[in-house]
Design an enzyme around this catalytic site. Structure first.
Site, PDB file in Angstrom:
ATOM      1  N   ARG A   1      42.954  -5.572 -11.123  1.00  0.00           N
ATOM      2  CA  ARG A   1      43.575  -4.465 -10.401  1.00  0.00           C
ATOM      3  C   ARG A   1      44.740  -4.963  -9.542  1.00  0.00           C
ATOM      4  O   ARG A   1      45.660  -4.220  -9.232  1.00  0.00           O
ATOM      5  CB  ARG A   1      42.530  -3.763  -9.532  1.00  0.00           C
ATOM      6  CG  ARG A   1      41.419  -3.113 -10.356  1.00  0.00           C
ATOM      7  CD  ARG A   1      40.520  -2.249  -9.496  1.00  0.00           C
ATOM      8  NE  ARG A   1      39.376  -1.751 -10.252  1.00  0.00           N
ATOM      9  CZ  ARG A   1      39.411  -0.685 -11.044  1.00  0.00           C
ATOM     10  NH1 ARG A   1      40.541  -0.008 -11.172  1.00  0.00           N
ATOM     11  NH2 ARG A   1      38.335  -0.300 -11.696  1.00  0.00           N
TER      12      ARG A   1
ATOM     13  N   LYS B   1      25.607  -9.879 -16.174  1.00  0.00           N
ATOM     14  CA  LYS B   1      24.372  -9.126 -15.956  1.00  0.00           C
ATOM     15  C   LYS B   1      24.515  -8.247 -14.716  1.00  0.00           C
ATOM     16  O   LYS B   1      25.330  -8.561 -13.831  1.00  0.00           O
ATOM     17  CB  LYS B   1      23.170 -10.076 -15.827  1.00  0.00           C
ATOM     18  CG  LYS B   1      23.319 -11.187 -14.761  1.00  0.00           C
ATOM     19  CD  LYS B   1      23.109 -10.691 -13.357  1.00  0.00           C
ATOM     20  CE  LYS B   1      23.529 -11.696 -12.325  1.00  0.00           C
ATOM     21  NZ  LYS B   1      23.615 -11.112 -10.978  1.00  0.00           N
TER      22      LYS B   1
ATOM     23  N   TRP C   1      35.710 -17.417 -12.408  1.00  0.00           N
ATOM     24  CA  TRP C   1      36.476 -18.591 -11.973  1.00  0.00           C
ATOM     25  C   TRP C   1      35.597 -19.836 -11.916  1.00  0.00           C
ATOM     26  O   TRP C   1      35.983 -20.912 -12.378  1.00  0.00           O
ATOM     27  CB  TRP C   1      37.099 -18.318 -10.608  1.00  0.00           C
ATOM     28  CG  TRP C   1      37.919 -19.459 -10.062  1.00  0.00           C
ATOM     29  CD1 TRP C   1      37.464 -20.583  -9.433  1.00  0.00           C
ATOM     30  CD2 TRP C   1      39.336 -19.583 -10.118  1.00  0.00           C
ATOM     31  NE1 TRP C   1      38.514 -21.394  -9.069  1.00  0.00           N
ATOM     32  CE2 TRP C   1      39.674 -20.813  -9.483  1.00  0.00           C
ATOM     33  CE3 TRP C   1      40.372 -18.778 -10.624  1.00  0.00           C
ATOM     34  CZ2 TRP C   1      40.998 -21.254  -9.359  1.00  0.00           C
ATOM     35  CZ3 TRP C   1      41.688 -19.225 -10.492  1.00  0.00           C
ATOM     36  CH2 TRP C   1      41.989 -20.447  -9.870  1.00  0.00           C
TER      37      TRP C   1
ATOM     38  N   ILE D   1      32.505 -15.373 -10.374  1.00  0.00           N
ATOM     39  CA  ILE D   1      31.673 -16.040 -11.380  1.00  0.00           C
ATOM     40  C   ILE D   1      32.520 -16.475 -12.575  1.00  0.00           C
ATOM     41  O   ILE D   1      32.258 -17.509 -13.201  1.00  0.00           O
ATOM     42  CB  ILE D   1      30.510 -15.123 -11.826  1.00  0.00           C
ATOM     43  CG1 ILE D   1      29.526 -15.885 -12.720  1.00  0.00           C
ATOM     44  CG2 ILE D   1      31.023 -13.875 -12.539  1.00  0.00           C
ATOM     45  CD1 ILE D   1      28.790 -16.993 -12.040  1.00  0.00           C
TER      46      ILE D   1
ATOM     47  N   ALA E   1      36.694 -12.016 -11.354  1.00  0.00           N
ATOM     48  CA  ALA E   1      35.553 -12.210 -10.462  1.00  0.00           C
ATOM     49  C   ALA E   1      35.319 -13.693 -10.178  1.00  0.00           C
ATOM     50  O   ALA E   1      35.726 -14.572 -10.943  1.00  0.00           O
ATOM     51  CB  ALA E   1      34.304 -11.602 -11.090  1.00  0.00           C
TER      52      ALA E   1
END
Length: 335
Positions: free
Chosen positions: A39, A98, A18, A16, A14
């Protein structure tokens, strides 16, 4: 901190991860990134080439590796419950973005599973571990605002790309789960765990099938209140204010300060305005270290678990009690 590096796997590549979490992991000697799963194998290789570790074909293959102690999960919210359960059942500690899950019942399930397995499960809601908020609490405890009467908290920003996963209901999208949890967490931090939702609104976008904005009024049993507002259709705002019998505290850039940001606490009292300027902190680094300490010591934070349970309960209450309005149509009340 652990005497030997905690061996970490990344489950999902994702943005965030990176931008904020993996750079912190690279700089922390107490953790080693061992494997990266996505994936899309090509994306896993890009992440592994940049941050280290081995690119792995799929999520299950990563969980089967015996050389991984803990897993960081930055997947979309709608996938959290499934992969938290799979990871805990594989005997590995979990740090997850979160919200922990999208429903209260699922949150209780995974917390109890982690407890039964003796594993650490931590939500990566990093702002809570920035020293700014402890400094605000100290001011309140020291009587700087007198008796605390009310909190208002806001987090919102302009519309996202139409392809953003936060517009996908099947992946747990929507403003409440993405940004609403920040002001809700601020409210319970300063007003305690007994908050209840008195009323709420959610604005739904019929094109996406998710909420894009919302407000909620909450109250404690003794009548102290919180007003929270959040959304994806606003000029950027990221703040909270505490209003007491003798003064007011205001904090801007409350939830996402950059690591180089000097937080400013503005304290207003009768005929007096004072600013408290704090040193910069990296809240992602603070949270990572808290996670590594918990893994190393095999300890669970009772206070953190209570906060997660309360937040999940409040999110469910907002959904259940909200009056819905619809973007592009006349407002429609739902009893």
């Amino acid at each position: 901190m652990p005497t030997h590096p905690i061996r970490l796997g990344l489950l999902g590549c994702a943005d965030i991860a990176w931008r904020r979490t993996l750079p912190v992991i690279q700089c922390e000697p107490a953790v080693e990134l061992v494997a990266v799963a996505a994936r899309d194998m090509a994306k896993a290789k890009v992440f592994a080439d940049h941050f280290g570790g081995k690119a792995v074909e799929d999520y299950r293959a990563l969980l089967e590796r015996p050389d991984i102690d803990a897993v960081y999960i930055p997947l979309p919210a709608g996938l959290h419950r499934e992969w938290i359960v799979r990871t805990l059942n594989a005997g590995k500690h979990v740090l997850v973005e979160k919200p922990l899950t999208t429903r209260y019942v699922d949150t209780i399930e995974v917390l109890e599973l982690a407890g039964a397995r003796g594993l650490t499960l931590m939500e990566n809601l990093t702002f809570l571990r920035h020293g700014l908020h402890a400094a605000v609490q100290d001011l309140v405890a020291g009587g700087e605002v007198g008796e605390l009467r009310m909190l208002s908290a806001t987090f919102g920003f302009p519309p996202l790309s139409p392809k953003d996963i936060r517009y996908r209901p099947d992946l747990g999208g929507g403003a409440l789960l993405d940004v609403g949890v920040y002001p809700l967490s601020a409210a319970q931090r300063f007003l305690g765990p007994d908050l209840e939702v008195v009323g709420a609104t959610l604005k739904e976008d019929p094109n996406y099938g998710v909420d894009v904005a919302g407000n909620a009024l909450l109250s404690t049993p003794d009548g102290r209140t919180a007003h929270v507002a959040f959304g994806f259709e606003h000029v950027y705002r990221c703040d909270y204010a505490l209003w007491g019998s003798r003064g007011r505290i205001f904090v801007d850039r409350a939830y996402t300060p950059p690591p180089t940001w000097h937080p400013v606490i503005r304290l207003e009292r009768q005929n007096e305005v004072r600013k408290v300027i704090l040193p910069p902190e990296d809240q992602f680094a603070n949270t990572l270290r808290a996670f590594l300490r918990a893994v190393s010591a095999s300890e669970r934070s009772a206070d953190a678990e209570v906060a997660i349970r309360v937040q999940a309960r409040l999110v469910d209450q907002i959904r259940d009690r909200a009056r819905s309005t619809y973007r592009g149509q006349a407002d429609t009340s739902v009893a």
